[in-house]
Design a protein around this motif. Structure first.
Motif, PDB file in Angstrom:
ATOM      1  N   UNK A  37       0.873  -1.174   0.000  1.00  0.00           N
ATOM      2  CA  UNK A  37       0.000   0.000   0.000  1.00  0.00           C
ATOM      3  C   UNK A  37       0.911   1.225   0.000  1.00  0.00           C
ATOM      4  N   UNK A  47      -3.956   1.164  -2.301  1.00  0.00           N
ATOM      5  CA  UNK A  47      -3.520  -0.214  -2.439  1.00  0.00           C
ATOM      6  C   UNK A  47      -2.822  -0.379  -3.785  1.00  0.00           C
ATOM      7  N   UNK A  95       4.215   0.888   1.926  1.00  0.00           N
ATOM      8  CA  UNK A  95       4.043   0.039   3.102  1.00  0.00           C
ATOM      9  C   UNK A  95       3.794  -1.400   2.680  1.00  0.00           C
ATOM     10  N   UNK A 111     -13.608 -12.281   5.280  1.00  0.00           N
ATOM     11  CA  UNK A 111     -13.499 -10.838   5.348  1.00  0.00           C
ATOM     12  C   UNK A 111     -12.035 -10.494   5.638  1.00  0.00           C
ATOM     13  N   UNK A 112     -11.434  -9.709   4.757  1.00  0.00           N
ATOM     14  CA  UNK A 112     -10.014  -9.437   4.922  1.00  0.00           C
ATOM     15  C   UNK A 112      -9.769  -8.000   5.331  1.00  0.00           C
ATOM     16  N   UNK A 113      -8.673  -7.793   6.030  1.00  0.00           N
ATOM     17  CA  UNK A 113      -8.239  -6.465   6.430  1.00  0.00           C
ATOM     18  C   UNK A 113      -6.726  -6.483   6.542  1.00  0.00           C
ATOM     19  N   UNK A 114      -6.124  -5.292   6.499  1.00  0.00           N
ATOM     20  CA  UNK A 114      -4.677  -5.169   6.646  1.00  0.00           C
ATOM     21  C   UNK A 114      -4.373  -4.999   8.130  1.00  0.00           C
ATOM     22  N   UNK A 115      -3.965  -6.090   8.780  1.00  0.00           N
ATOM     23  CA  UNK A 115      -3.854  -6.031  10.237  1.00  0.00           C
ATOM     24  C   UNK A 115      -2.442  -5.730  10.756  1.00  0.00           C
ATOM     25  N   UNK A 117       1.257  -3.775   9.590  1.00  0.00           N
ATOM     26  CA  UNK A 117       1.904  -2.886   8.629  1.00  0.00           C
ATOM     27  C   UNK A 117       3.373  -2.711   9.000  1.00  0.00           C
TER      28      UNK A 117
ATOM     29  N   UNK B  37     -17.706  -5.897   4.160  1.00  0.00           N
ATOM     30  CA  UNK B  37     -16.305  -5.793   3.720  1.00  0.00           C
ATOM     31  C   UNK B  37     -15.810  -4.353   3.828  1.00  0.00           C
ATOM     32  N   UNK B  39     -13.427  -1.756   6.421  1.00  0.00           N
ATOM     33  CA  UNK B  39     -12.495  -1.647   7.544  1.00  0.00           C
ATOM     34  C   UNK B  39     -12.162  -0.185   7.826  1.00  0.00           C
ATOM     35  N   UNK B  41      -9.142   2.415   9.677  1.00  0.00           N
ATOM     36  CA  UNK B  41      -7.758   2.532  10.124  1.00  0.00           C
ATOM     37  C   UNK B  41      -7.520   3.915  10.713  1.00  0.00           C
ATOM     38  N   UNK B  48       2.756   4.308  10.343  1.00  0.00           N
ATOM     39  CA  UNK B  48       1.939   3.433   9.506  1.00  0.00           C
ATOM     40  C   UNK B  48       0.501   3.416  10.007  1.00  0.00           C
ATOM     41  N   UNK B  49      -0.435   3.129   9.140  1.00  0.00           N
ATOM     42  CA  UNK B  49      -1.826   2.972   9.583  1.00  0.00           C
ATOM     43  C   UNK B  49      -1.958   1.815  10.574  1.00  0.00           C
ATOM     44  N   UNK B  51      -5.006  -0.838  12.149  1.00  0.00           N
ATOM     45  CA  UNK B  51      -6.367  -1.343  12.007  1.00  0.00           C
ATOM     46  C   UNK B  51      -7.149  -1.132  13.294  1.00  0.00           C
ATOM     47  N   UNK B  60     -10.793  -4.507  16.500  1.00  0.00           N
ATOM     48  CA  UNK B  60      -9.526  -5.217  16.421  1.00  0.00           C
ATOM     49  C   UNK B  60      -8.958  -5.388  17.833  1.00  0.00           C
ATOM     50  N   UNK B  94     -11.828   1.582   4.272  1.00  0.00           N
ATOM     51  CA  UNK B  94     -11.286   0.780   3.177  1.00  0.00           C
ATOM     52  C   UNK B  94     -12.248  -0.344   2.882  1.00  0.00           C
ATOM     53  N   UNK B 101      -8.879  -2.976  -4.048  1.00  0.00           N
ATOM     54  CA  UNK B 101      -9.252  -2.491  -2.717  1.00  0.00           C
ATOM     55  C   UNK B 101      -9.015  -0.986  -2.700  1.00  0.00           C
ATOM     56  N   UNK B 103      -9.501   2.952  -0.612  1.00  0.00           N
ATOM     57  CA  UNK B 103      -9.584   3.687   0.655  1.00  0.00           C
ATOM     58  C   UNK B 103     -10.355   4.983   0.461  1.00  0.00           C
TER      59      UNK B 103
END
Lengths: 127, 112
Positions: A37, A47, A95, A111-115, A117, B37, B39, B41, B48-49, B51, B60, B94, B101, B103
């Motif tokens: 990203x 992204x 990133x 369900x996906x997320x960027x957890x 970084x 779907x 999210x 941040x 950095x971002x 979650x 989270x 996002x 994907x 944002x």
């Protein structure tokens, strides 16, 4: 500790190339989709690309398709982004991010997320 | 591509205030059992971002309970129930519904 560490950023002339790397530690790297990203100076998040666990699936944002190539080495817990034909508009902090997939309570969908970084690496494209 | 529009782009608030940020998607994002779907941040300057909320409404791990998310279809909300000094940052939504994907443009929360 779960960690992602990027390297390889720097100053490059328009039309040049650069290879970014991301070193993963603290988790089973080969079990996760991974993404890049980017964030241009003073701008929002974009992204760029992602890759599945064994490297057989790769997806790119249209603006980098054909110029950037994503790869991974699960034996070395490493992710790479080869960037060719760089343009001024590619200037950004890049990133590395882990994609975590979770199923809803019914088990019907992922369900996906960027957890996770990394700290980011700066790429500047300028003459 | 799914376009993400956040509002407001920035806001000024005081410690203790309730803050609401909205994210609207250009097409409906499907879901199951209130999981969507979408999210959220948080990003602080030079960092950095991080979650905060996944699947629209799930906190989270490690994120304070003053953060919450809700919404469905095309309209989603991030709420901070009582703003704390460490919450002054930029917030991004996002979508993970379809490639690519995307944002939102971000909402900067500043100190009043």
């Amino acid at each position: 500790e779960v960690q992602l560490v990027e390297s390889g950023g720097g100053l490059v002339q328009p039309g040049g190339s650069l290879r970014l790397s991301c070193a993963a530690s603290g988790f089973t790297f080969s079990s996760y989709w991974m993404s890049w990203v980017r964030q241009a100076p003073g701008r929002g998040l974009e992204w760029v690309a992602n890759i599945n666990q064994d490297g057989s699936e790769k997806y790119y944002v249209d603006s980098v398709e054909g110029r950037f190539t994503l790869s991974r080495d699960n034996a070395k817990n490493s992710l790479s982004l080869q960037m060719n034909s760089l343009r001024a508009e590619d200037t950004a902090v890049y990133y590395c991010a882990r994609s975590l997939g979770r199923k809803d309570p019914s088990g019907s969908a992922w369900f996906s997320s960027f957890d996770i970084w990394g700290q980011g690496t700066m790429v500047t494209v300028s003459s | 591509d799914i376009q993400m529009t956040q509002s407001p782009s920035s806001l000024s608030a005081s410690v203790g205030d309730r803050v609401t940020i909205t994210c609207r998607t250009s097409q409906s994002i499907s879901g199951y059992l209130n999981w969507f779907h979408l999210n959220w941040y948080q990003q602080k300057p030079g960092k950095a971002p991080k979650l905060l909320i996944y699947a629209a409404s799930n906190l989270q791990s490690g994120v304070p309970s003053r953060f919450s998310g809700s919404g469905s279809g095309t309209d989603f909300t991030l709420t901070i129930s009582s703003l704390q000094p460490e919450d002054f940052a930029t917030y991004y939504c996002q979508q993970g519904y379809s490639d690519p994907w995307t944002f939102g443009q971000g909402t900067k929360v500043e100190i009043k």
